[in-house]
Design a protein around this motif. Structure first.
Motif, PDB file in Angstrom:
ATOM      1  N   LEU A   1       0.891  -1.258   0.205  1.00 10.34           N
ATOM      2  CA  LEU A   1       0.048   0.136  -0.033  1.00 10.34           C
ATOM      3  C   LEU A   1       0.981   1.150  -0.129  1.00 10.34           C
ATOM      4  O   LEU A   1       0.689   2.219  -0.705  1.00 10.34           O
ATOM      5  CB  LEU A   1      -1.010   0.019   1.021  1.00 10.34           C
ATOM      6  CG  LEU A   1      -1.893   1.047   1.081  1.00 10.34           C
ATOM      7  CD1 LEU A   1      -3.431   0.587   1.599  1.00 10.34           C
ATOM      8  CD2 LEU A   1      -1.543   2.328   1.962  1.00 10.34           C
TER       9      LEU A   1
ATOM     10  N   ASN B   1      10.275   8.797   8.334  1.00  7.49           N
ATOM     11  CA  ASN B   1      10.336   7.330   8.826  1.00  7.49           C
ATOM     12  C   ASN B   1       9.048   6.665   8.749  1.00  7.49           C
ATOM     13  O   ASN B   1       8.932   5.654   9.185  1.00  7.49           O
ATOM     14  CB  ASN B   1      10.777   7.654  10.519  1.00  7.49           C
ATOM     15  CG  ASN B   1       9.752   8.167  11.272  1.00  7.49           C
ATOM     16  OD1 ASN B   1       9.516   9.594  11.024  1.00  7.49           O
ATOM     17  ND2 ASN B   1       9.022   7.693  12.207  1.00  7.49           N
TER      18      ASN B   1
ATOM     19  N   GLY C   1       5.487   4.965   7.031  1.00  8.09           N
ATOM     20  CA  GLY C   1       5.417   3.913   6.149  1.00  8.09           C
ATOM     21  C   GLY C   1       5.527   4.483   4.714  1.00  8.09           C
ATOM     22  O   GLY C   1       6.395   4.085   3.909  1.00  8.09           O
TER      23      GLY C   1
ATOM     24  N   GLY D   1       6.399   7.761   3.607  1.00  6.79           N
ATOM     25  CA  GLY D   1       7.775   8.526   3.635  1.00  6.79           C
ATOM     26  C   GLY D   1       8.806   7.749   3.385  1.00  6.79           C
ATOM     27  O   GLY D   1       9.546   8.293   2.419  1.00  6.79           O
TER      28      GLY D   1
ATOM     29  N   TYR E   1      15.850   9.392  14.095  1.00  6.83           N
ATOM     30  CA  TYR E   1      15.515   8.604  12.727  1.00  6.83           C
ATOM     31  C   TYR E   1      16.617   9.338  11.840  1.00  6.83           C
ATOM     32  O   TYR E   1      16.431   8.728  10.620  1.00  6.83           O
ATOM     33  CB  TYR E   1      14.155   8.762  12.497  1.00  6.83           C
ATOM     34  CG  TYR E   1      13.131   8.024  13.234  1.00  6.83           C
ATOM     35  CD1 TYR E   1      13.284   6.741  13.543  1.00  6.83           C
ATOM     36  CD2 TYR E   1      11.969   8.907  13.967  1.00  6.83           C
ATOM     37  CE1 TYR E   1      12.299   6.096  14.365  1.00  6.83           C
ATOM     38  CE2 TYR E   1      11.030   8.126  14.649  1.00  6.83           C
ATOM     39  CZ  TYR E   1      11.266   6.916  14.784  1.00  6.83           C
ATOM     40  OH  TYR E   1      10.363   6.205  15.816  1.00  6.83           O
TER      41      TYR E   1
ATOM     42  N   ALA F   1      -3.032  12.921   2.598  1.00  7.16           N
ATOM     43  CA  ALA F   1      -3.929  12.828   3.662  1.00  7.16           C
ATOM     44  C   ALA F   1      -3.977  14.181   4.303  1.00  7.16           C
ATOM     45  O   ALA F   1      -3.034  15.095   4.055  1.00  7.16           O
ATOM     46  CB  ALA F   1      -3.467  11.845   4.612  1.00  7.16           C
TER      47      ALA F   1
ATOM     48  N   SER G   1      -6.351   9.317  -3.195  1.00  9.99           N
ATOM     49  CA  SER G   1      -6.601   8.502  -2.330  1.00  9.99           C
ATOM     50  C   SER G   1      -6.438   6.789  -2.702  1.00  9.99           C
ATOM     51  O   SER G   1      -7.029   6.802  -3.760  1.00  9.99           O
ATOM     52  CB  SER G   1      -8.002   8.614  -1.787  1.00  9.99           C
ATOM     53  OG  SER G   1      -8.505   7.641  -0.898  1.00  9.99           O
TER      54      SER G   1
ATOM     55  N   VAL H   1       0.213   1.107  15.513  1.00 10.48           N
ATOM     56  CA  VAL H   1       0.291   2.133  14.037  1.00 10.48           C
ATOM     57  C   VAL H   1      -0.498   3.484  14.202  1.00 10.48           C
ATOM     58  O   VAL H   1      -0.031   4.525  13.583  1.00 10.48           O
ATOM     59  CB  VAL H   1      -0.611   1.446  12.840  1.00 10.48           C
ATOM     60  CG1 VAL H   1      -1.992   1.639  12.867  1.00 10.48           C
ATOM     61  CG2 VAL H   1       0.179   1.784  11.561  1.00 10.48           C
TER      62      VAL H   1
ATOM     63  N   GLY I   1       9.235   2.763   9.341  1.00  6.63           N
ATOM     64  CA  GLY I   1       9.085   1.720   8.093  1.00  6.63           C
ATOM     65  C   GLY I   1       7.682   1.076   8.695  1.00  6.63           C
ATOM     66  O   GLY I   1       6.728   1.762   8.651  1.00  6.63           O
TER      67      GLY I   1
HETATM   68  N1  LIG Z   1      -4.049   8.981  -0.076  1.00  4.55           N
HETATM   69  C1  LIG Z   1      -3.841   7.634   0.118  1.00  4.55           C
HETATM   70  O1  LIG Z   1      -3.799   6.971  -0.739  1.00  4.55           O
HETATM   71  C2  LIG Z   1      -2.876   7.249   1.531  1.00  4.55           C
HETATM   72  C3  LIG Z   1      -2.064   6.215   1.324  1.00  4.55           C
HETATM   73  C4  LIG Z   1      -1.427   5.862   2.405  1.00  4.55           C
HETATM   74  C5  LIG Z   1      -1.420   6.488   3.671  1.00  4.55           C
HETATM   75  N2  LIG Z   1      -2.292   7.781   3.490  1.00  4.55           N
HETATM   76  C6  LIG Z   1      -2.455   8.510   4.804  1.00  4.55           C
HETATM   77  O2  LIG Z   1      -0.893   9.357   4.969  1.00  4.55           O
HETATM   78  C7  LIG Z   1      -0.572   9.225   6.132  1.00  4.55           C
HETATM   79  C8  LIG Z   1       0.815   8.602   6.565  1.00  4.55           C
HETATM   80  O3  LIG Z   1       0.738   7.203   6.326  1.00  4.55           O
HETATM   81  P1  LIG Z   1       1.873   6.145   6.577  1.00  4.55           P
HETATM   82  O4  LIG Z   1       1.507   4.749   6.578  1.00  4.55           O
HETATM   83  O5  LIG Z   1       3.012   6.895   6.324  1.00  4.55           O
HETATM   84  O6  LIG Z   1       1.698   6.429   8.307  1.00  4.55           O
HETATM   85  P2  LIG Z   1       2.799   6.441   9.377  1.00  4.55           P
HETATM   86  O7  LIG Z   1       3.534   4.907   8.941  1.00  4.55           O
HETATM   87  O8  LIG Z   1       2.158   6.392  10.662  1.00  4.55           O
HETATM   88  O9  LIG Z   1       3.888   7.599   9.333  1.00  4.55           O
HETATM   89  C9  LIG Z   1       3.317   9.029   9.802  1.00  4.55           C
HETATM   90  C10 LIG Z   1       4.565   9.701   9.577  1.00  4.55           C
HETATM   91  O10 LIG Z   1       4.234  10.922   9.899  1.00  4.55           O
HETATM   92  C11 LIG Z   1       4.910  11.609  10.883  1.00  4.55           C
HETATM   93  N3  LIG Z   1       4.455  12.625  11.554  1.00  4.55           N
HETATM   94  C12 LIG Z   1       3.577  12.603  12.701  1.00  4.55           C
HETATM   95  N4  LIG Z   1       3.058  13.793  13.159  1.00  4.55           N
HETATM   96  C13 LIG Z   1       4.089  14.725  12.307  1.00  4.55           C
HETATM   97  C14 LIG Z   1       4.214  15.980  12.382  1.00  4.55           C
HETATM   98  N5  LIG Z   1       3.152  16.833  13.212  1.00  4.55           N
HETATM   99  N6  LIG Z   1       4.829  16.723  11.442  1.00  4.55           N
HETATM  100  C15 LIG Z   1       5.658  15.981  10.659  1.00  4.55           C
HETATM  101  N7  LIG Z   1       5.473  14.564  10.550  1.00  4.55           N
HETATM  102  C16 LIG Z   1       4.613  13.942  11.391  1.00  4.55           C
HETATM  103  C17 LIG Z   1       5.120  10.456  11.507  1.00  4.55           C
HETATM  104  O11 LIG Z   1       6.779  10.842  12.469  1.00  4.55           O
HETATM  105  P3  LIG Z   1       6.654  10.398  14.027  1.00  4.55           P
HETATM  106  O12 LIG Z   1       6.995   8.790  14.104  1.00  4.55           O
HETATM  107  O13 LIG Z   1       7.612  11.159  14.572  1.00  4.55           O
HETATM  108  O14 LIG Z   1       5.180  10.239  14.598  1.00  4.55           O
HETATM  109  C18 LIG Z   1       5.564   9.505  10.745  1.00  4.55           C
HETATM  110  O15 LIG Z   1       6.824   9.526   9.953  1.00  4.55           O
HETATM  111  C19 LIG Z   1      -1.943   8.538   7.004  1.00  4.55           C
HETATM  112  O16 LIG Z   1      -2.580   9.583   7.449  1.00  4.55           O
HETATM  113  C20 LIG Z   1      -2.581   7.682   5.770  1.00  4.55           C
HETATM  114  O17 LIG Z   1      -3.661   7.416   6.251  1.00  4.55           O
HETATM  115  C21 LIG Z   1      -2.939   8.048   2.429  1.00  4.55           C
END
Ligand SMILES: NC(=O)c1ccc[n+]([C@@H]2O[C@H](COP(=O)([O-])OP(=O)(O)OC[C@H]3O[C@@H](n4cnc5c(N)ncnc54)[C@H](OP(=O)(O)O)[C@@H]3O)[C@@H](O)[C@H]2O)c1
Length: 290
Positions: free
Chosen positions: A92, A119, A121, A123, A145, A205, A228, A277, A284
């Protein structure tokens, strides 16, 4: 199912409830085909495969199960040399990064991408994908990180809590050709300020985002992309996920893209994965195995 991975969206959809219960969560899967539908020619019993878009697309069932039914357009062969955990972990987030950077923003070699949350998923895979494409990336993360995110391919990593984040990001990128934002509610203004003339902002998002100076965005001829995974998994006009997965699989098999697995839970501890999560910070992906 040999491996599944958890994404924030799985927890969000679970919290939203389901029209029917019991409901199986989990969008990503890697495993072995045990049976195929009567019209399916491309796969046969015993094939190693990986897929995404199950739960998020609201298909029959999710991946946190011993078996799942997967439409073939969400599926690709899992290359030799890529293990099930890696396949489930990259699916995903890899498709998301691919869509945001390749399909929407058409990221080119030599371009500079700014990727929030290096760091995370999405990113961490986006940084690797930018590197594989010959682009330079600048990212953000907590200081603990920074070394790991640089090893994934980011040229510069900035602490996202610093007061001068926008200025530092502008300086580090020289104006970003692409900004990949998963928190548009917080960073949309910054994205627009940071983007170079003719740049792209891909938003994956973020709830409510405002732009106080639309003229600033217009004056730079920015392309803003909103996307999305659930559109991709369900909309009839969206491209198939399978071919994107196939390319991601090849990059992982050839060690040109790294997917980091922070930890693995047994399937019966899926609830712990759902909590982690949302509540924890990690590098990762979190994976489940039977
Ligand atoms: N539109 C789409 O198709 C799609 C697909 C996938 C994901 N998404 C969305 O994208 C978002 C990220 O997904 P993910 O899987 O990467 O989630 P994840 O693995 O939880 O990663 C979230 C990242 O955001 C960082 N973060 C949290 N608060 C922050 C802030 N205030 N400023 C800067 N960075 C911050 C986290 O850092 P820390 O570890 O320091 O908290 C972490 O690096 C989610 O909302 C998800 O639902 C959307």
């Amino acid at each position: 199912m040999r491996a599944a991975s958890i994404n924030p969206v799985d927890a969000v959809l679970r919290e939203q409830g389901a029209p029917r219960v019991p409901k199986t969560t989990g969008s990503d899967i890697a495993g072995v085909v045990t049976a195929v539908g009567t019209d399916v020619d491309a796969y046969e019993e015993g094939d190693r495969v990986f897929a995404t878009g199950l739960h998020v697309g609201r298909f029959a069932g999710g991946s946190f199960a011993d078996f799942a039914v997967v439409p073939t357009d969400l599926l690709a062969p899992l290359p030799e040399g890529v293990d099930f955990e890696e396949g489930a972990a990259v699916a995903l987030v890899g498709v998301t990064a691919w869509r945001a950077m390749v399909h929407h923003a058409r990221l080119e070699p030599g371009a500079t991408a700014f990727i929030h949350g290096g760091n995370g998923g999405v990113g961490h895979v986006a940084i690797g994908l930018a590197d594989a494409l010959g682009a330079t990336s600048v990212s953000t993360a907590r200081p603990e990180y920074h070394d790991a995110v640089r090893k994934l391919g980011a040229e510069t990593v900035l602490d996202y809590t610093r007061d001068d984040l926008t200025e530092a990001a502008v300086e580090a990128t020289g104006g970003a050709d692409l900004v990949l934002d998963s928190m548009a509610g917080t960073y949309f203004e910054m994205d627009v300020e940071l983007a170079a003339f003719g740049g792209d902002v891909s938003v994956i998002a973020g709830g409510e985002a405002t732009l106080s100076d639309v003229s600033a965005a217009r004056s730079k001829e920015l392309d803003i992309h909103m996307m999305s995974m659930s559109n991709l998994a369900t909309h009839p006009d969206a491209p198939d996920i399978g071919p994107i997965l196939a390319r991601l699989g090849r990059l992982v098999a050839e060690d040109r893209l790294e997917v980091v697995i922070d930890r693995t839970y047994p399937l019966e501890d899926a609830a712990a994965a759902h909590r982690a999560v949302v509540e924890e910070s990690f590098l990762g992906k979190i994976v489940l195995t039977p």
